[in-house]
Write an enzyme that holds these catalytic residues in place. Structure first.
Site, short mmCIF file in Angstrom:
data_model
loop_
_atom_site.label_atom_id
_atom_site.label_comp_id
_atom_site.label_asym_id
_atom_site.label_seq_id
_atom_site.Cartn_x
_atom_site.Cartn_y
_atom_site.Cartn_z
N GLY A 11 -14.86 -1.62 -0.48
CA GLY A 11 -15.03 -0.35 -1.20
C GLY A 11 -15.07 -0.58 -2.69
N GLY A 14 -16.38 1.94 -5.17
CA GLY A 14 -15.84 3.30 -5.06
C GLY A 14 -14.95 3.65 -6.24
N GLN A 15 -14.35 4.85 -6.14
CA GLN A 15 -13.47 5.34 -7.20
C GLN A 15 -12.30 4.40 -7.49
OE1 GLN A 15 -12.11 9.36 -7.95
NE2 GLN A 15 -11.86 9.33 -5.71
N GLY A 17 -11.94 1.31 -6.52
CA GLY A 17 -12.47 0.01 -6.94
C GLY A 17 -12.71 -0.05 -8.45
N ARG A 94 -10.36 11.83 2.00
CA ARG A 94 -10.36 13.22 2.48
C ARG A 94 -10.79 14.16 1.36
NH1 ARG A 94 -4.29 15.81 2.61
NH2 ARG A 94 -3.35 14.48 1.04
N ARG A 100 -4.91 13.46 6.01
CA ARG A 100 -5.40 12.07 6.04
C ARG A 100 -5.71 11.64 7.47
NH1 ARG A 100 -0.85 12.06 2.61
NH2 ARG A 100 -1.33 11.81 0.40
N GLN A 114 -13.19 -5.23 10.52
CA GLN A 114 -12.66 -6.03 9.40
C GLN A 114 -11.47 -6.89 9.85
OE1 GLN A 114 -12.17 -3.32 6.08
NE2 GLN A 114 -14.37 -3.27 5.70
N GLY A 132 -7.15 2.27 2.48
CA GLY A 132 -8.01 3.29 3.10
C GLY A 132 -7.21 4.13 4.09
N ASP A 161 3.45 6.55 -3.30
CA ASP A 161 4.49 7.54 -2.99
C ASP A 161 5.80 7.16 -3.66
OD1 ASP A 161 2.59 8.73 -1.12
OD2 ASP A 161 2.98 6.94 0.07
N HIS A 189 2.22 7.39 5.23
CA HIS A 189 1.65 7.88 3.96
C HIS A 189 0.96 9.20 4.28
CE1 HIS A 189 -0.37 8.14 0.17
NE2 HIS A 189 -1.56 8.09 0.74
P1 NAD Z 1 -14.71 6.36 -2.53
O1 NAD Z 1 -15.51 7.17 -1.56
O2 NAD Z 1 -14.87 6.62 -3.98
O3 NAD Z 1 -15.01 4.82 -2.30
C1 NAD Z 1 -14.98 4.24 -1.04
C2 NAD Z 1 -15.98 3.11 -1.05
O4 NAD Z 1 -15.85 2.41 0.17
C3 NAD Z 1 -17.43 3.59 -1.15
O5 NAD Z 1 -18.07 2.93 -2.22
C4 NAD Z 1 -18.03 3.21 0.20
O6 NAD Z 1 -19.41 2.84 0.12
C5 NAD Z 1 -17.15 2.03 0.58
N1 NAD Z 1 -17.13 1.73 2.00
C6 NAD Z 1 -17.21 2.57 3.06
N2 NAD Z 1 -17.21 1.89 4.21
C7 NAD Z 1 -17.09 0.59 3.89
C8 NAD Z 1 -17.04 -0.61 4.65
N3 NAD Z 1 -17.10 -0.59 5.98
N4 NAD Z 1 -16.95 -1.78 3.99
C9 NAD Z 1 -16.91 -1.82 2.65
N5 NAD Z 1 -16.96 -0.73 1.87
C10 NAD Z 1 -17.05 0.47 2.49
O7 NAD Z 1 -13.17 6.48 -2.08
P2 NAD Z 1 -11.87 6.10 -2.91
O8 NAD Z 1 -11.46 7.29 -3.69
O9 NAD Z 1 -12.06 4.80 -3.60
O10 NAD Z 1 -10.80 5.97 -1.71
C11 NAD Z 1 -10.91 4.94 -0.77
C12 NAD Z 1 -9.88 5.15 0.35
O11 NAD Z 1 -8.56 5.03 -0.18
C13 NAD Z 1 -9.94 6.54 0.99
O12 NAD Z 1 -9.75 6.42 2.40
C14 NAD Z 1 -8.77 7.26 0.36
O13 NAD Z 1 -8.30 8.32 1.17
C15 NAD Z 1 -7.77 6.13 0.29
N6 NAD Z 1 -6.63 6.32 -0.62
C16 NAD Z 1 -5.42 5.83 -0.21
C17 NAD Z 1 -4.31 5.95 -1.02
C18 NAD Z 1 -2.97 5.44 -0.58
O14 NAD Z 1 -1.97 5.69 -1.29
N7 NAD Z 1 -2.84 4.72 0.53
C19 NAD Z 1 -4.44 6.56 -2.28
C20 NAD Z 1 -5.69 7.03 -2.66
C21 NAD Z 1 -6.79 6.91 -1.82
C1 LMR Z 2 -3.10 10.11 -2.16
O1 LMR Z 2 -1.97 10.12 -1.70
O2 LMR Z 2 -3.37 10.54 -3.30
C2 LMR Z 2 -4.22 9.54 -1.32
O3 LMR Z 2 -3.75 9.14 -0.07
C3 LMR Z 2 -5.40 10.43 -1.22
C4 LMR Z 2 -5.14 11.60 -0.30
O4 LMR Z 2 -5.97 11.87 0.58
O5 LMR Z 2 -4.10 12.24 -0.46
#
Ligand code: NAD
Ligand code: LMR
Length: 327
Positions: A11, A14-15, A17, A94, A100, A114, A132, A161, A189
């Site tokens: 990813g 992505g954001q 990243g 989401r 989530r 993966q 993710g 968190d 989470h």
């Molecule tokens: P985003 O949509 O901006 O970026 C996700 C990127 O992943 C995209 O560029 C997409 O093309 C890429 N992608 C999708 N499938 C893929 C694959 N199979 N292999 C490689 N790349 C792939 O999303 P984001 O804001 O960067 O968030 C990414 C994930 O992180 C989301 O699931 C979000 O809910 C999660 N997240 C988790 C936490 C946490 O605390 N655990 C916090 C924030 C966000």
């Molecule tokens: C967060 O906690 O900010 C992330 O897991 C994104 C979400 O879907 O809440």
């Protein structure tokens, strides 16, 4: 000069990243004397790969002395090859009104493939960190596919968190953030997570005596931390990204720093009343770089036990929901 380590990031365009890669390349994650090779993996989508090319140009343009190479690929077998760290960020986020867990069926399958490829091609010492969502269960899914790498190498991120909880306690007590210690996250989470305030300290004293407001600790505090992700989505229209990237830097930095105590979601093995086969947040102490022991000495009161039972139930339900997938 140390040998460069290989850090695979999914990813990558992505954001998260976009906030993460520059911190890794600058040395914030692995230290100021540890060179890195970034192995950037994106979905096989033209727009995503084109954006990845732009991110790689910007990384070049930062002239980071520690950045010894950049791989750009949509092929996991290339991206995870010999990787020492696999940071699994790539997945759908989401939107407003979703939980989530609603992402499970879509995102879960990413972690099957993966998990298999990492197990086949990553370095012998590989560590896997899942961001993710839903992160705990995605981590369980990835680990379920591994035959070579042990389950304890797979961790999911609850550090965002923990950081949120630390800030809320510091604000309530009117103290500097660094005065707050030993606040750990138990469970999923998700809004059911339990930020265990009873063991936290503020300037060395129990947080419960400094704050002296049980109703706030059991109510608004737990709720604010648990629902912070949704509050950010409501405000930004997008899920948290910079704070999530920062939390991943903290997650890995603590995991490579012997003696650090912090929260990780790990295979529970039945500790603290969690089902043995779920990945649950709990306190750990880093032993050697990349390895940890779970701190099992905390006693839970009735309130904590009921919160842990609720978040455990959610994790068990998520596991049942994907049971067919992980066979
Ligand atoms: P985003 O949509 O901006 O970026 C996700 C990127 O992943 C995209 O560029 C997409 O093309 C890429 N992608 C999708 N499938 C893929 C694959 N199979 N292999 C490689 N790349 C792939 O999303 P984001 O804001 O960067 O968030 C990414 C994930 O992180 C989301 O699931 C979000 O809910 C999660 N997240 C988790 C936490 C946490 O605390 N655990 C916090 C924030 C966000
Ligand atoms: C967060 O906690 O900010 C992330 O897991 C994104 C979400 O879907 O809440």
């Amino acid at each position: 000069m140390k040998t460069p380590i290989r850090v695979a990031v999914t990813g990558a365009a992505g954001q998260i990243g976009y906030s993460l890669l520059f911190r890794i390349a600058s040395g914030a994650m692995f230290g100021p004397d540890q060179p890195v090779i970034l192995q950037l993996i994106e979905a096989p989508i033209e727009k995503a790969l084109q954006a990845l090319g732009g991110v790689a140009m910007e990384l070049d343009d930062c002239a980071f002395p520690l950045l010894k190479g950049i791989v750009q690929t949509s092929d996991p077998a290339v991206g995870f090859k010999e990787a020492n760290w696999c940071l699994l960020v790539g997945a759908k986020p989401r939107g407003p009104g979703m939980e989530r867990a609603d992402l499970l069926k879509d995102n879960g399958k990413i972690f099957i493939g993966q998990g298999q490829v990492i197990d086949a091609v990553a370095a012998a010492d590989a560590r896997v960190c899942v961001v993710g969502n839903p992160a705990n269960t995605n981590c369980m899914i990835a680990a379920s596919q591994a035959k070579r790498l042990p389950a304890e190498r797979f961790t999911a991120m609850v550090r965002l968190d923990q950081n949120r909880a630390q800030t809320q306690l510091a604000k309530k007590a009117g103290v500097n953030l660094t005065a707050v210690k030993d606040i750990f996250i138990y469970g999923n989470h998700s809004p059911t997570m339990f930020p265990s305030f009873a063991h936290a300290t503020i300037n060395g004293k129990p947080a419960t005596s400094v704050i002296n407001d049980t109703a706030w600790l059991q109510g608004p505090f737990c709720e604010t931390v648990g629902k912070r992700g949704a509050a950010i989505i409501a405000a930004r229209g997008l899920s948290s990204a910079a704070s999530a990237a920062n939390a991943l830097v903290d997650h890995v930095r603590s995991l490579v720093t012997p003696g650090a105590v912090h929260s990780l979601a790990v295979k529970s093995e039945g500790r603290y009343g969690f089902d043995a086969n779920v990945w649950a947040g709990m306190p750990v102490r880093t032993t050697t770089p990349g390895s940890y022991e779970v701190i099992t000495s905390y006693q839970m009161d009735d309130f904590a036990k009921s919160k842990i039972a609720a978040t455990n139930k959610e994790l068990v339900d998520e596991r049942s929901f994907v049971a067919d997938m992980i066979k």
